[in-house]
Design a protein around this motif. Structure first.
Motif, PDB file in Angstrom:
ATOM      1  N   ALA A  72       0.935  -1.216   0.332  1.00  0.00           N
ATOM      2  CA  ALA A  72       0.497  -0.033   0.309  1.00  0.00           C
ATOM      3  C   ALA A  72       0.661   1.079   0.366  1.00  0.00           C
ATOM      4  CB  ALA A  72      -1.193   0.031   1.120  1.00  0.00           C
ATOM      5  N   CYS A  73       0.095   2.008  -0.909  1.00  0.00           N
ATOM      6  CA  CYS A  73       0.809   3.437  -0.820  1.00  0.00           C
ATOM      7  C   CYS A  73       1.278   4.424   0.216  1.00  0.00           C
ATOM      8  CB  CYS A  73       0.474   4.079  -1.602  1.00  0.00           C
ATOM      9  SG  CYS A  73       1.444   5.864  -1.903  1.00  0.00           S
ATOM     10  N   MET A  74       1.697   4.889   1.453  1.00  0.00           N
ATOM     11  CA  MET A  74       1.533   5.654   2.510  1.00  0.00           C
ATOM     12  C   MET A  74       1.535   6.882   3.094  1.00  0.00           C
ATOM     13  SD  MET A  74       3.318   2.379   4.427  1.00  0.00           S
ATOM     14  CE  MET A  74       4.808   2.456   3.108  1.00  0.00           C
ATOM     15  N   ALA A  75       0.698   7.071   3.805  1.00  0.00           N
ATOM     16  CA  ALA A  75       0.899   8.487   4.442  1.00  0.00           C
ATOM     17  C   ALA A  75       0.344   8.475   6.004  1.00  0.00           C
ATOM     18  CB  ALA A  75      -0.255   9.294   3.450  1.00  0.00           C
ATOM     19  N   MET A  76       1.595   9.646   5.836  1.00  0.00           N
ATOM     20  CA  MET A  76       2.225   9.861   7.885  1.00  0.00           C
ATOM     21  C   MET A  76       2.133  11.115   8.048  1.00  0.00           C
ATOM     22  SD  MET A  76       4.423   7.356   9.191  1.00  0.00           S
ATOM     23  CE  MET A  76       3.921   6.661  10.635  1.00  0.00           C
ATOM     24  N   GLY A  77       1.524  12.200   8.919  1.00  0.00           N
ATOM     25  CA  GLY A  77       1.864  13.282   9.763  1.00  0.00           C
ATOM     26  C   GLY A  77       3.321  13.642  10.332  1.00  0.00           C
ATOM     27  N   PRO A  78       3.426  14.763  10.413  1.00  0.00           N
ATOM     28  CA  PRO A  78       5.305  14.933  11.091  1.00  0.00           C
ATOM     29  C   PRO A  78       5.328  13.836  11.430  1.00  0.00           C
ATOM     30  CG  PRO A  78       3.372  16.555  11.630  1.00  0.00           C
ATOM     31  CD  PRO A  78       2.965  15.829  10.612  1.00  0.00           C
ATOM     32  N   TYR A  79       4.101  13.902  12.811  1.00  0.00           N
ATOM     33  CA  TYR A  79       4.752  13.109  14.249  1.00  0.00           C
ATOM     34  C   TYR A  79       5.508  11.140  14.175  1.00  0.00           C
ATOM     35  CZ  TYR A  79       3.280  18.131  15.736  1.00  0.00           C
ATOM     36  OH  TYR A  79       2.474  19.208  15.742  1.00  0.00           O
ATOM     37  N   ALA A  80       6.687  11.157  14.244  1.00  0.00           N
ATOM     38  CA  ALA A  80       7.360   9.695  13.742  1.00  0.00           C
ATOM     39  C   ALA A  80       8.299   9.384  14.407  1.00  0.00           C
ATOM     40  CB  ALA A  80       7.212   9.706  12.167  1.00  0.00           C
ATOM     41  N   ARG A  81       8.510  10.426  15.819  1.00  0.00           N
ATOM     42  CA  ARG A  81      10.012   9.779  16.621  1.00  0.00           C
ATOM     43  C   ARG A  81      10.171   8.040  16.748  1.00  0.00           C
ATOM     44  NH1 ARG A  81       6.509  12.266  19.632  1.00  0.00           N
ATOM     45  NH2 ARG A  81       5.575  11.700  21.610  1.00  0.00           N
ATOM     46  N   ASN A  82       8.484   7.912  16.784  1.00  0.00           N
ATOM     47  CA  ASN A  82       8.732   5.902  17.631  1.00  0.00           C
ATOM     48  C   ASN A  82       9.387   5.469  16.152  1.00  0.00           C
ATOM     49  OD1 ASN A  82       7.045   7.019  19.784  1.00  0.00           O
ATOM     50  ND2 ASN A  82       5.331   6.450  19.215  1.00  0.00           N
ATOM     51  N   VAL A  83       8.653   5.704  15.531  1.00  0.00           N
ATOM     52  CA  VAL A  83       9.338   4.964  14.151  1.00  0.00           C
ATOM     53  C   VAL A  83      10.140   5.503  12.965  1.00  0.00           C
ATOM     54  CG1 VAL A  83       6.828   3.011  14.366  1.00  0.00           C
ATOM     55  CG2 VAL A  83       6.640   5.503  13.264  1.00  0.00           C
ATOM     56  N   SER A  84      11.402   6.701  13.462  1.00  0.00           N
ATOM     57  CA  SER A  84      11.455   7.343  12.907  1.00  0.00           C
ATOM     58  C   SER A  84      12.953   6.715  11.537  1.00  0.00           C
ATOM     59  CB  SER A  84      13.073   8.263  13.758  1.00  0.00           C
ATOM     60  OG  SER A  84      13.184   8.336  14.192  1.00  0.00           O
ATOM     61  N   ALA A  85      13.103   5.963  12.060  1.00  0.00           N
ATOM     62  CA  ALA A  85      14.426   4.963  11.007  1.00  0.00           C
ATOM     63  C   ALA A  85      13.416   4.387   9.855  1.00  0.00           C
ATOM     64  CB  ALA A  85      14.908   4.196  11.792  1.00  0.00           C
ATOM     65  N   ILE A  86      12.243   4.145  10.156  1.00  0.00           N
ATOM     66  CA  ILE A  86      11.754   3.097   9.227  1.00  0.00           C
ATOM     67  C   ILE A  86      11.157   4.376   8.240  1.00  0.00           C
ATOM     68  CG2 ILE A  86       9.206   1.560   8.673  1.00  0.00           C
ATOM     69  CD1 ILE A  86      10.528   0.692  11.693  1.00  0.00           C
ATOM     70  N   VAL A  87      10.679   5.240   8.955  1.00  0.00           N
ATOM     71  CA  VAL A  87      10.193   6.430   8.091  1.00  0.00           C
ATOM     72  C   VAL A  87      10.895   6.751   7.132  1.00  0.00           C
ATOM     73  CG1 VAL A  87       8.468   8.757   8.936  1.00  0.00           C
ATOM     74  CG2 VAL A  87       7.754   6.744   9.432  1.00  0.00           C
ATOM     75  N   ALA A  88      12.365   6.955   7.692  1.00  0.00           N
ATOM     76  CA  ALA A  88      12.986   7.716   6.942  1.00  0.00           C
ATOM     77  C   ALA A  88      13.279   7.069   5.571  1.00  0.00           C
ATOM     78  CB  ALA A  88      14.388   7.938   8.093  1.00  0.00           C
ATOM     79  N   ASP A  89      13.681   5.540   5.786  1.00  0.00           N
ATOM     80  CA  ASP A  89      13.347   4.820   4.733  1.00  0.00           C
ATOM     81  C   ASP A  89      12.659   4.640   3.843  1.00  0.00           C
ATOM     82  OD1 ASP A  89      15.871   3.518   5.961  1.00  0.00           O
ATOM     83  OD2 ASP A  89      15.304   2.138   6.401  1.00  0.00           O
ATOM     84  N   LEU A  90      11.078   4.468   4.692  1.00  0.00           N
ATOM     85  CA  LEU A  90      10.037   4.589   3.579  1.00  0.00           C
ATOM     86  C   LEU A  90      10.070   5.556   2.598  1.00  0.00           C
ATOM     87  CD1 LEU A  90       7.736   2.934   5.478  1.00  0.00           C
ATOM     88  CD2 LEU A  90       8.477   2.589   3.316  1.00  0.00           C
ATOM     89  N   GLU A  91      10.255   6.911   3.460  1.00  0.00           N
ATOM     90  CA  GLU A  91      10.498   8.288   2.198  1.00  0.00           C
ATOM     91  C   GLU A  91      11.445   8.098   1.546  1.00  0.00           C
ATOM     92  OE1 GLU A  91       9.112  12.842   4.376  1.00  0.00           O
ATOM     93  OE2 GLU A  91      10.580  11.025   5.971  1.00  0.00           O
ATOM     94  N   ALA A  92      12.689   7.508   1.810  1.00  0.00           N
ATOM     95  CA  ALA A  92      13.929   7.586   0.798  1.00  0.00           C
ATOM     96  C   ALA A  92      13.774   6.938  -0.353  1.00  0.00           C
ATOM     97  CB  ALA A  92      15.406   6.904   1.283  1.00  0.00           C
ATOM     98  N   SER A  93      12.407   5.906  -0.311  1.00  0.00           N
ATOM     99  CA  SER A  93      12.218   4.883  -1.298  1.00  0.00           C
ATOM    100  C   SER A  93      10.905   5.514  -2.176  1.00  0.00           C
ATOM    101  CB  SER A  93      11.989   3.497  -0.764  1.00  0.00           C
ATOM    102  OG  SER A  93      10.619   3.455  -0.541  1.00  0.00           O
ATOM    103  N   GLY A  94      10.481   6.429  -1.904  1.00  0.00           N
ATOM    104  CA  GLY A  94       9.104   7.387  -2.620  1.00  0.00           C
ATOM    105  C   GLY A  94       8.129   6.344  -1.876  1.00  0.00           C
ATOM    106  N   ALA A  95       7.588   6.091  -1.484  1.00  0.00           N
ATOM    107  CA  ALA A  95       6.749   4.975  -0.255  1.00  0.00           C
ATOM    108  C   ALA A  95       6.077   5.463   0.244  1.00  0.00           C
ATOM    109  CB  ALA A  95       7.338   3.539  -0.344  1.00  0.00           C
TER     110      ALA A  95
END
Length: 193
Positions: free
Chosen positions: A116-139
């Motif tokens: 699934a394509c994903m969206a999140m708001g600005p608050y992601a400190r609990n999962v910041s490393a995973i979010v960074a990887d997903l953002e870098a991939s464009g997902a």
């Protein structure tokens, strides 16, 4: 859901996040968009809260537990517990909650494993490393305003191919993170020995 409609899942939604999403969903449905939405509150004690908020925004909906989901466009309130993974499995776009209000974000790998394509708001400190990887991939796309959400809903309607491609990028990131628990246990066992 059957048919050709894009499916949006608002997963692990926290109070306050509906203020961003519900006006845009109401606008899209009033404009005649073919859109299927599943609203999945984070906690079962919030089912009634989100039902009331859907009514306040004049968004017709059905409760998952009381009626079969509509075959075409519509909104379903997931008012049962433990079925979020099931609905992520057929999401075209998944918003991962706890991230538009400051809860620290919930696990985006849950919808990523289904492509699934994903969206999140600005608050992601609990999962910041995973979010960074997903953002870098464009997902994963960050949303912070109604205009961000409107743009995402437009893309969902008009560029399904790009959304699927971004979802597949997320699945690739998920595969890279698989087995993390086993790796941690192995490392701990090596330390203990």
């Amino acid at each position: 859901f059957g048919g050709e409609n894009a499916v949006l899942v608002l997963g692990s939604l926290r109070p306050g996040e509906e203020n961003f999403w519900f006006p845009e969903i109401a606008r899209a449905l009033q404009a005649g968009r073919a859109l299927s939405v599943i609203v999945a509150p984070r906690h079962k004690e919030k089912f009634d809260f989100f039902a009331q908020r859907l009514q306040e925004h004049a968004i017709p909906f059905r409760a998952w537990s009381k009626n079969p989901p509509p075959a075409q466009a519509g909104v379903v309130l997931l008012d049962t517990y433990g079925e979020l993974e099931t609905v992520y499995s057929f999401a075209d776009l998944a918003f991962v909650g706890g991230s538009l209000v400051d809860w620290g974000g919930h696990n985006p790998l849950e919808p990523a494993c289904y492509g699934a394509c994903m969206a999140m708001g600005p608050y992601a400190r609990n999962v910041s490393a995973i979010v960074a990887d997903l953002e870098a991939s464009g997902a994963l796309t960050r949303v912070t305003s109604d205009s961000d959400i409107r743009k995402l809903l437009d893309e969902m309607q008009n560029d399904a191919v790009a959304m699927r491609r971004r979802g597949e990028n997320g699945r690739t990131v998920w595969q890279l993170h698989r087995g993390a628990s086993e790796k941690i246990i192995d490392r701990l066992q090596n330390i203990i020995r």
